[in-house]
Design a protein around this motif. Structure first.
Motif, mmCIF file in Angstrom:
data_model
loop_
_atom_site.group_PDB
_atom_site.id
_atom_site.type_symbol
_atom_site.label_atom_id
_atom_site.label_comp_id
_atom_site.label_asym_id
_atom_site.label_seq_id
_atom_site.Cartn_x
_atom_site.Cartn_y
_atom_site.Cartn_z
ATOM 1 N N THR A 249 47.071 35.254 64.010
ATOM 2 C CA THR A 249 46.556 36.622 64.075
ATOM 3 C C THR A 249 47.548 37.571 63.401
ATOM 4 N N GLN A 250 48.818 37.382 63.724
ATOM 5 C CA GLN A 250 49.859 38.230 63.154
ATOM 6 C C GLN A 250 49.965 38.011 61.634
ATOM 7 N N ALA A 251 50.053 36.740 61.227
ATOM 8 C CA ALA A 251 50.278 36.438 59.805
ATOM 9 C C ALA A 251 49.088 36.864 58.949
ATOM 10 N N PHE A 252 47.888 36.610 59.439
ATOM 11 C CA PHE A 252 46.697 36.934 58.665
ATOM 12 C C PHE A 252 46.520 38.452 58.565
ATOM 13 N N SER A 253 46.823 39.150 59.647
ATOM 14 C CA SER A 253 46.667 40.610 59.583
ATOM 15 C C SER A 253 47.692 41.200 58.619
ATOM 16 N N ARG A 254 48.897 40.645 58.633
ATOM 17 C CA ARG A 254 49.918 41.143 57.706
ATOM 18 C C ARG A 254 49.479 40.909 56.254
ATOM 19 N N TRP A 255 48.911 39.731 56.026
ATOM 20 C CA TRP A 255 48.448 39.383 54.678
ATOM 21 C C TRP A 255 47.332 40.335 54.230
ATOM 22 N N LEU A 256 46.413 40.644 55.127
ATOM 23 C CA LEU A 256 45.305 41.540 54.793
ATOM 24 C C LEU A 256 45.804 42.966 54.540
ATOM 25 N N LYS A 257 46.776 43.377 55.355
ATOM 26 C CA LYS A 257 47.283 44.752 55.232
ATOM 27 C C LYS A 257 48.022 44.959 53.924
ATOM 28 N N LYS A 258 48.585 43.894 53.416
ATOM 29 C CA LYS A 258 49.339 43.974 52.146
ATOM 30 C C LYS A 258 48.452 44.524 51.030
ATOM 31 N N ASP A 259 47.168 44.192 51.096
ATOM 32 C CA ASP A 259 46.224 44.674 50.085
ATOM 33 C C ASP A 259 45.619 46.015 50.476
ATOM 34 N N GLY A 260 46.189 46.651 51.478
ATOM 35 C CA GLY A 260 45.735 47.984 51.859
ATOM 36 C C GLY A 260 44.524 47.992 52.768
ATOM 37 N N MET A 261 44.172 46.832 53.293
ATOM 38 C CA MET A 261 43.002 46.798 54.152
ATOM 39 C C MET A 261 43.332 47.383 55.527
ATOM 40 N N GLU B 6 38.277 47.965 58.897
ATOM 41 C CA GLU B 6 37.322 47.127 58.167
ATOM 42 C C GLU B 6 37.312 45.711 58.724
ATOM 43 N N TYR B 7 38.429 45.331 59.277
ATOM 44 C CA TYR B 7 38.626 43.952 59.685
ATOM 45 C C TYR B 7 39.205 43.950 61.085
ATOM 46 N N ARG B 8 38.554 43.230 61.987
ATOM 47 C CA ARG B 8 39.086 43.171 63.349
ATOM 48 C C ARG B 8 39.390 41.712 63.672
ATOM 49 N N ILE B 9 40.647 41.430 63.985
ATOM 50 C CA ILE B 9 41.025 40.052 64.316
ATOM 51 C C ILE B 9 41.242 39.957 65.822
ATOM 52 N N ILE B 10 40.481 39.076 66.443
ATOM 53 C CA ILE B 10 40.516 38.977 67.897
ATOM 54 C C ILE B 10 41.212 37.687 68.336
ATOM 55 N N ASP B 11 42.347 37.858 69.002
ATOM 56 C CA ASP B 11 43.130 36.736 69.529
ATOM 57 C C ASP B 11 42.638 36.453 70.943
ATOM 58 N N THR B 12 42.302 35.201 71.226
ATOM 59 C CA THR B 12 41.664 34.865 72.496
ATOM 60 C C THR B 12 42.660 34.219 73.478
ATOM 61 N N PRO B 13 42.271 34.049 74.753
ATOM 62 C CA PRO B 13 43.197 33.499 75.749
ATOM 63 C C PRO B 13 43.801 32.156 75.344
ATOM 64 N N GLY B 14 45.047 31.969 75.725
ATOM 65 C CA GLY B 14 45.770 30.727 75.438
ATOM 66 C C GLY B 14 44.950 29.505 75.818
#
Ligand SMILES: Nc1nc2c(ncn2[C@@H]2O[C@H](COP(=O)(O)OP(=O)(O)O)[C@@H](O)[C@H]2O)c(=O)[nH]1
Ligand SMILES: [Mg+2]
Length: 244
Positions: A17-29, A98-106
């Motif tokens: 969740t963290q890595a993918f959101s960082r990657w998406l944000k890099k492109d200004g999303m 634009e993009y919502r990443i939902i991290d679910t219970p362990g």
């Protein structure tokens, strides 16, 4: 797009969740991360909305004298009872993203097998795609991969959404690992006894699914595979035809 990350405990959901959101944000999303794990101790991502603001497993353990599992079940019950309020607060926190990443219970059964997951999904606005994470550390023999891939089907069955399959921690295996695994699956499972026999029959029944859905290797720690993951999510979101 709502992207729900699902997988067994320790498969790497929160880290992805963290890595993918960082990657998406890099492109200004404009990305919003949501934590739905009331039992998370520390999270690698900063979330726009955190369920722990409403329900926390550690507080329930202390207050109700429950163990970690009992408290997690109780937490799920409490979230389910207040789901409308939770969804409203989440929508407010993520407004304009634009993009919502939902991290679910362990423990994924809390989300998948109880009411929580299906009810949450049906209250989400916009398109929903689930990422079903396979932990390579759980694969000892071929029938394990067959078993782990059933999770993606369970997600489809229970949540009724498009699913992308990814294998986490790709930095821990070689680049031809997945290809070799897939080739292996075509062979005989006889050496794996009874479970091998069942795995072989399941594998044969599931091969049409396997062909339309490639497993995407991703590494959250090295940021590898994020572009492919993004593409697969986009394609699945379009394929399910919902244009909202
Ligand atoms: N090598 C490697 N380890 C990872 C990766 N992603 C997560 N992990 C590790 O796997 C463990 C579980 O990760 P976490 O994100 O908390 O899993 P969750 O329970 O599914 O949310 C942690 O020790 C992480 O450091 C990855 O891409 N590569
Ligand atoms: Mg987690």
């Amino acid at each position: 797009v709502n992207v729900i990350i699902i997988g067994p405990a320790g498969s790497g959901k929160s880290t992805l969740t963290q890595a993918f959101s960082r990657w998406l944000k890099k492109d200004g999303m404009h990305v919003c991360c949501v934590n739905l794990d009331p039992g998370a101790e520390c999270l690698p991502h900063a979330s726009c909305f955190d369920i722990r603001g409403i329900v926390r497993v550690d507080k329930i353990m202390a207050k109700e004298g429950l163990g970690p599992n009992g408290a997690l079940m109780r937490a799920a019950e409490l979230v389910e009872a207040r789901l409308e309020e939770v969804v409203e607060a989440m929508d407010r926190a993520c407004e304009g993203s634009e993009y919502r990443i939902i991290d679910t219970p362990g423990q994924m059964e809390v989300f998948l097998y109880r009411d929580l997951g299906p009810r949450l999904v049906s209250s989400l606005d916009g398109r929903v795609v689930a990422v079903s994470l396979i932990d390579p550390g759980l694969i000892r023999r071929r029938s394990d991969l067959v078993a782990l891939r059933l999770t993606a089907l369970m997600v489809e069955l229970r949540l009724g959404v498009a699913v992308v399959e990814a294998m986490s921690k790709s930095d821990s295996f070689g680049s031809d690992y997945l290809e070799r695994l897939e080739k292996d699956l075509a062979g005989s499972f006889r050496d794996e006894g009874l479970s091998g026999e069942l795995a072989q029959r399941l594998e044969a029944a599931l091969s049409p699914v396997r062909r339309r859905r490639r497993i995407i290797p991703v590494s959250a720690t090295e940021g590898a595979g994020m572009d492919e993951l993004y593409k697969a999510i986009g394609e699945s979101a379009c394929a399910c035809g919902d244009q909202t």
